[in-house]
Design a protein around this motif. Structure first.
Motif, mmCIF file in Angstrom:
data_model
loop_
_atom_site.group_PDB
_atom_site.id
_atom_site.type_symbol
_atom_site.label_atom_id
_atom_site.label_comp_id
_atom_site.label_asym_id
_atom_site.label_seq_id
_atom_site.Cartn_x
_atom_site.Cartn_y
_atom_site.Cartn_z
ATOM 1 N N ILE A 1 0.899 -1.191 -0.239
ATOM 2 C CA ILE A 1 0.240 0.487 0.008
ATOM 3 C C ILE A 1 1.237 1.093 0.217
ATOM 4 O O ILE A 1 1.593 1.423 0.636
ATOM 5 C CB ILE A 1 -0.528 -0.411 1.567
ATOM 6 N N TYR A 2 0.401 2.126 -1.177
ATOM 7 C CA TYR A 2 1.219 3.444 -0.621
ATOM 8 C C TYR A 2 0.115 4.378 -0.632
ATOM 9 O O TYR A 2 -1.308 4.520 -1.081
ATOM 10 C CB TYR A 2 1.772 3.399 -2.005
ATOM 11 N N GLY A 3 0.705 5.845 0.007
ATOM 12 C CA GLY A 3 0.244 6.989 0.582
ATOM 13 C C GLY A 3 0.618 7.900 1.158
ATOM 14 O O GLY A 3 1.998 8.151 0.938
ATOM 15 N N HIS A 4 0.870 9.019 1.619
ATOM 16 C CA HIS A 4 0.915 9.822 2.097
ATOM 17 C C HIS A 4 0.385 10.925 2.617
ATOM 18 O O HIS A 4 -0.417 11.261 3.129
ATOM 19 C CB HIS A 4 1.817 10.778 0.887
ATOM 20 N N ILE A 5 1.080 11.463 3.546
ATOM 21 C CA ILE A 5 0.484 12.510 5.043
ATOM 22 C C ILE A 5 1.365 13.489 4.586
ATOM 23 O O ILE A 5 2.229 13.856 4.415
ATOM 24 C CB ILE A 5 -0.014 11.718 6.492
ATOM 25 N N ALA A 6 1.111 14.873 4.983
ATOM 26 C CA ALA A 6 1.546 16.035 5.458
ATOM 27 C C ALA A 6 2.931 15.961 6.436
ATOM 28 O O ALA A 6 3.199 14.749 7.588
ATOM 29 C CB ALA A 6 0.436 17.515 6.106
ATOM 30 N N ARG A 7 4.140 16.518 5.867
ATOM 31 C CA ARG A 7 5.216 16.771 6.997
ATOM 32 C C ARG A 7 4.365 17.111 8.168
ATOM 33 O O ARG A 7 5.491 16.867 9.329
ATOM 34 C CB ARG A 7 5.944 17.080 5.592
ATOM 35 N N ASN A 8 4.364 18.081 8.729
ATOM 36 C CA ASN A 8 3.735 18.621 9.512
ATOM 37 C C ASN A 8 2.840 17.544 10.692
ATOM 38 O O ASN A 8 2.817 17.894 11.789
ATOM 39 C CB ASN A 8 2.872 19.683 9.793
ATOM 40 N N ASN A 9 2.200 16.099 10.001
ATOM 41 C CA ASN A 9 1.463 15.686 10.685
ATOM 42 C C ASN A 9 2.599 15.245 12.058
ATOM 43 O O ASN A 9 3.733 14.204 11.500
ATOM 44 C CB ASN A 9 0.839 14.153 9.415
ATOM 45 N N GLN A 10 2.008 14.553 12.763
ATOM 46 C CA GLN A 10 3.350 13.848 13.800
ATOM 47 C C GLN A 10 3.239 12.340 13.560
ATOM 48 O O GLN A 10 4.431 11.888 14.143
ATOM 49 C CB GLN A 10 2.995 14.311 15.685
ATOM 50 N N GLN A 11 2.116 11.970 13.190
ATOM 51 C CA GLN A 11 2.661 11.081 12.981
ATOM 52 C C GLN A 11 3.619 9.802 11.915
ATOM 53 O O GLN A 11 3.958 8.782 11.750
ATOM 54 C CB GLN A 11 1.145 9.985 11.787
ATOM 55 N N ILE A 12 4.501 10.922 11.064
ATOM 56 C CA ILE A 12 5.641 10.599 10.228
ATOM 57 C C ILE A 12 6.503 9.731 11.305
ATOM 58 O O ILE A 12 7.384 9.361 10.632
ATOM 59 C CB ILE A 12 6.083 11.724 9.064
ATOM 60 N N LYS A 13 6.201 9.870 12.881
ATOM 61 C CA LYS A 13 7.497 9.421 13.529
ATOM 62 C C LYS A 13 7.258 8.219 13.520
ATOM 63 O O LYS A 13 8.039 7.654 14.109
ATOM 64 C CB LYS A 13 7.606 10.289 14.787
ATOM 65 N N ALA A 14 6.481 8.172 13.670
ATOM 66 C CA ALA A 14 5.617 6.111 12.832
ATOM 67 C C ALA A 14 6.123 5.768 11.826
ATOM 68 O O ALA A 14 6.587 4.059 11.417
ATOM 69 C CB ALA A 14 4.248 5.965 13.386
ATOM 70 N N PHE A 15 6.730 6.149 10.677
ATOM 71 C CA PHE A 15 7.111 5.893 9.273
ATOM 72 C C PHE A 15 8.994 4.886 10.268
ATOM 73 O O PHE A 15 9.742 5.977 9.001
ATOM 74 C CB PHE A 15 7.428 7.080 7.953
#
Length: 259
Positions: free
Chosen positions: A98-112
């Protein structure tokens, strides 16, 4: 969010609430167990009775491609849910990717970080089922029918601009092609695209566990199933995106620009 137990004392003299103390210790123990679990272990993400469990991979993949606006759920460093569109490569990995993207300001990127479990929920139609729709309804109760697919895996971040550009182009193409809008993402100037890419982080998730739960009354007899279909066909549909948008615009008018 940290657990906040009820105070164990009042005033200057401690009065131990035994029940609350035991509950607090049990809660802490549960988190200790979670932290002790192997980092690479993928756990079931929902309860599925056997009769509602679907493993037909083509059926699940078709469902995922149809209902591709998803809930991306991660639990570390905090519980986080983001609602996004995505697309899938069926043939990559054991169950697809699965592919997708989120906003860089979204703190969820810490889970990437390609190490902790994430769950992506594909949610289909749902609806109330009245017992009066069954052949014998004097001993039946209402229920709610629905279909969902949970895909679990680890999120690999995509920040390389060419790779991120390709991801965005594929996601846009998936949704533009069947609408025949004539929009061409490739014609946008690089200066604009590069600025936009700087504001997002992409992800790739190889599916390690695929769970399909379809509670559609399939366990009922032929007469009951016919009744379910007959009445669902007559049901008034839920408000569409148009209905919601029009109602929101009417309730929240934009103030006129200042002269």
């Amino acid at each position: 969010m940290p657990h906040r137990a009820k105070p164990l004392y009042t005033g200057s003299i401690m009065k131990v609430d035994r029940r609350n103390l035991l509950a607090t210790l049990a809660f802490a123990g549960a988190f200790t167990d979670l932290e002790a679990a192997p980092a690479d272990e993928i756990h079931d993400s929902l309860y599925i009775p056997k009769v509602h469990h679907v493993e037909d991979r083509k059926f699940l993949h078709d469902f995922m491609e149809t209902y591709s606006f998803v809930d991306l759920i991660t639990a570390s460093p905090t519980l986080r849910i983001t609602h996004i569109p995505c697309f899938m490569n069926r043939t990559q990995g054991d169950y697809g990717t699965i592919y997708g993207h989120i906003a860089r300001n979204n703190q969820q990127i810490k889970a990437f970080d390609n190490s902790q479990q994430a769950v992506i929920v594909f949610r289909g139609p749902e609806g109330y089922i009245s017992p009066t729709w069954y052949v014998k309804h004097d001993r039946a109760v209402p229920t709610w029918n629905f279909g969902v697919v949970h895909a679990s895996g680890k999120l690999r971040p995509i920040t390389d601009k060419p790779e991120l550009h390709a991801l965005l182009a594929k996601l846009i193409s998936k949704n533009e092609d069947y609408r025949n809008t004539g929009y061409d993402f490739s014609k946008l100037p690089d200066s604009y695209i590069n600025g936009m890419l700087g504001g997002i982080v992409g992800f790739e998730m190889n599916i390690e566990l695929l769970e399909g739960k379809f509670k559609l009354g399939q366990e009922h007899n032929e007469g009951d199933r016919a009744g379910i279909l007959e009445h669902l066909k007559k049901e008034k549909p839920l408000p569409s995106l148009y209905d919601l948008t029009a109602a929101f615009y009417a309730a929240h008018p934009v103030p006129p620009p200042k002269a």
